[in-house]
Enzyme design. Structure first.
Site, PDB file in Angstrom:
ATOM      1  N   TYR A 118      57.821   4.611  82.965  1.00 16.11           N
ATOM      2  CA  TYR A 118      56.876   4.714  81.848  1.00 16.11           C
ATOM      3  C   TYR A 118      55.736   5.675  82.214  1.00 16.11           C
ATOM      4  O   TYR A 118      55.094   5.540  83.264  1.00 16.11           O
ATOM      5  CB  TYR A 118      56.351   3.304  81.576  1.00 16.11           C
ATOM      6  CG  TYR A 118      55.383   3.149  80.454  1.00 16.11           C
ATOM      7  CD1 TYR A 118      55.742   3.439  79.148  1.00 16.11           C
ATOM      8  CD2 TYR A 118      54.104   2.655  80.698  1.00 16.11           C
ATOM      9  CE1 TYR A 118      54.839   3.258  78.111  1.00 16.11           C
ATOM     10  CE2 TYR A 118      53.198   2.462  79.668  1.00 16.11           C
ATOM     11  CZ  TYR A 118      53.580   2.780  78.379  1.00 16.11           C
ATOM     12  OH  TYR A 118      52.686   2.589  77.356  1.00 16.11           O
ATOM     13  N   ASP A 190      59.394  -2.981  86.624  1.00 18.55           N
ATOM     14  CA  ASP A 190      58.945  -3.113  85.233  1.00 18.55           C
ATOM     15  C   ASP A 190      60.135  -3.593  84.410  1.00 18.55           C
ATOM     16  O   ASP A 190      61.133  -2.885  84.282  1.00 18.55           O
ATOM     17  CB  ASP A 190      58.438  -1.747  84.742  1.00 18.55           C
ATOM     18  CG  ASP A 190      57.898  -1.781  83.304  1.00 18.55           C
ATOM     19  OD1 ASP A 190      58.369  -2.634  82.514  1.00 18.55           O
ATOM     20  OD2 ASP A 190      57.050  -0.944  82.966  1.00 18.55           O
TER      21      ASP A 190
HETATM   22  C1  PLP Z   1      54.863  -0.181  76.585  1.00 18.55           C
HETATM   23  C2  PLP Z   1      55.276  -0.235  77.994  1.00 18.55           C
HETATM   24  C3  PLP Z   1      54.364  -0.584  78.990  1.00 18.55           C
HETATM   25  C4  PLP Z   1      52.902  -0.781  78.723  1.00 18.55           C
HETATM   26  O1  PLP Z   1      52.586  -1.801  77.855  1.00 18.55           O
HETATM   27  P1  PLP Z   1      51.178  -1.767  77.028  1.00 18.55           P
HETATM   28  O2  PLP Z   1      51.026  -3.169  76.595  1.00 18.55           O
HETATM   29  O3  PLP Z   1      51.386  -0.785  75.934  1.00 18.55           O
HETATM   30  O4  PLP Z   1      50.118  -1.334  77.990  1.00 18.55           O
HETATM   31  C5  PLP Z   1      54.820  -0.666  80.291  1.00 18.55           C
HETATM   32  N1  PLP Z   1      56.105  -0.409  80.607  1.00 18.55           N
HETATM   33  C6  PLP Z   1      56.997  -0.067  79.671  1.00 18.55           C
HETATM   34  C7  PLP Z   1      58.395   0.190  80.087  1.00 18.55           C
HETATM   35  C8  PLP Z   1      56.617   0.038  78.352  1.00 18.55           C
HETATM   36  O5  PLP Z   1      57.517   0.417  77.448  1.00 18.55           O
END
Ligand code: PLP
Length: 417
Positions: A118, A190
């Site tokens: 990301y 993530d």
């Molecule tokens: C959207 C997203 C984030 C961040 O989330 P927010 O709540 O927008 O800060 C992190 N990792 C991935 C893979 C995302 O798609």
């Protein structure tokens, strides 16, 4: 019993964090919203006892920032899904990632990052915070480059996201965990694509998992929130001290909305997953489409790993059109009627986002594909459009995409500035 991991994840999703009965023997179905700043204690002795438990790492509340029963219910649901023992709620997904990384590294240490993560990780966390605090970071492509050649003596963390953002490369999380651990480093993953439940990275060897609850757990595009999860108690104490220093707090109202969203996650995800495969197959059959990035398609290079490690599909794909210019990618997105143009995803609605070659400049897989085109005498691709396939009728969605492709094809092929 309700938190047992022997139950199917769908069952756990519905029962985790359910409030217990009060003294009268009744209880609401879902956790009530409990808001507070000050927490009252029945006695000084009781306050001191709770303090001692908190110092030992237990999530008990001495103050509003520590959360209330609403937050505990959401944490319990998240832990149950991911097989974690500890959860920390953060004001956004990015805040959860920052918390995890800052908990694990110190100045002079190194974080090795897979190159399809990301975008705010390289362009916010690494380029600003890490640079200022003297934390090293570098990137590699685990699909083509042996991790051993990229680990450094001071590597403390390997950070990965699977499938990757934008092109959805599926990574071998167990292999990354083995390599990180053999080196004495930790693996942080993530898990946003999987909404914390289509893949369980901690079962695959990850030490720390971050998730943007903003996406599928919230599920209705009306809140921001993130979570960080861990299994190990010693690791949890490191995270807790950073968490307390950062002063993160999320509102009970938002925590309640996330928990409410999670109750319907399995049915929503099943429909997102069905719709996305139908749209992907429809796109593949369209003469104007060059490639569809979507690990659920048998033709996708990540399909075998996705089948091994994931229990389902979310609503994301990216589509590359045959020699569309950047202007045509924009014209296609502008012409869509049922898809809004917008970042983020995971709500019930369909979205489209053009992602240009420039935005993919740090993506080694994309750059390699561009080089191969050049060698084959083809013009470089202008980029892709990422679609979030929502819960609408899939026939309506493909009709919308069909008319938008037609409009983009008819767009004068002016060169990009
Ligand atoms: C959207 C997203 C984030 C961040 O989330 P927010 O709540 O927008 O800060 C992190 N990792 C991935 C893979 C995302 O798609």
């Amino acid at each position: 019993m309700t938190d047992s991991r022997t139950l199917h994840p769908h069952t756990r999703l519905l029962h985790a964090g359910q409030p217990g009965f009060n003294n009268e023997g009744n209880a609401p179905v879902n956790a009530p919203i409990v808001r507070t700043s000050t927490v009252r204690f029945s006695s000084v002795a009781q306050m001191d006892a709770l303090k001692t438990r908190r110092q030992a790492g237990e999530q008990v509340s001495l103050y509003g920032r520590h959360g209330t029963d609403t937050h505990r219910a959401l944490e319990a649901a998240l832990c149950s899904l991911e097989g974690a023992n500890h959860a920390w709620l953060a004001p956004s997904g990015v805040a959860a990632i920052t918390l995890g990384l800052l908990s694990l590294v110190a100045p002079g240490e190194h974080v090795l990052i897979t190159d399809s993560v990301y975008d705010p990780v390289p362009h916010r966390i690494v380029s600003t915070l890490f640079a200022r605090f003297g934390i090293e970071a570098s990137y590699f492509d685990p699909l083509t480059q042996p991790i051993e050649e990229h680990l450094r003596p001071n590597t403390r963390v390997v950070y990965a996201e699977s499938p990757g953002s934008i092109l959805f490369e599926v990574l071998d999380i167990p292999a990354l965990a083995r390599a990180a651990h053999a080196h004495g480093a930790l693996l942080m993953v993530d898990n946003t694509w999987a909404a914390g439940y289509l893949q369980a990275p901690m079962d695959l060897g990850a030490d720390l998992v971050a998730c943007a609850l903003t996406k599928y757990q919230g599920g209705h595009s009306d809140l921001m929130q993130g979570a960080l999860l861990a299994r190990d108690d010693a690791l949890a104490r490191r995270v807790l001290s950073t968490y307390e220093a950062l002063g993160y707090a999320v509102s009970a109202d938002d925590a309640s909305l996330v928990l409410r969203g999670m109750r319907t996650l399995p049915v929503r995800m099943a429909q997102h997953g069905r719709n996305v495969i139908e749209v992907a197959n429809w796109l593949l059959a369209h003469p104007q489409v060059e490639r569809v990035y979507c690990p659920g398609l048998p033709s996708d290079p990540g399909h075998a790993l996705w089948k091994r490690d994931f229990s389902g599909h979310n609503g994301l794909l990216s589509v590359q059109f045959k020699d569309f210019s950047g202007l045509q990618l924009n014209a296609f997105s502008d012409a869509l009627q049922l898809h809004s143009i917008g970042a983020s995803w995971g709500g019930y609605e369909s979205l489209a986002l053009p992602v240009t070659d420039k935005a993919l400049s740090s993506h080694q897989g994309w750059q390699r594909a561009q080089k191969q085109r050049e060698q084959a005498g083809l013009a470089p691709s202008a980029g892709v459009v990422r679609l979030h396939v929502g819960l609408e009728d899939v026939g309506d969605l493909t009709a919308d995409i069909a008319q938008a492709i037609e409009q983009a094809v008819n767009q004068p092929r002016a060169r990009q500035p």
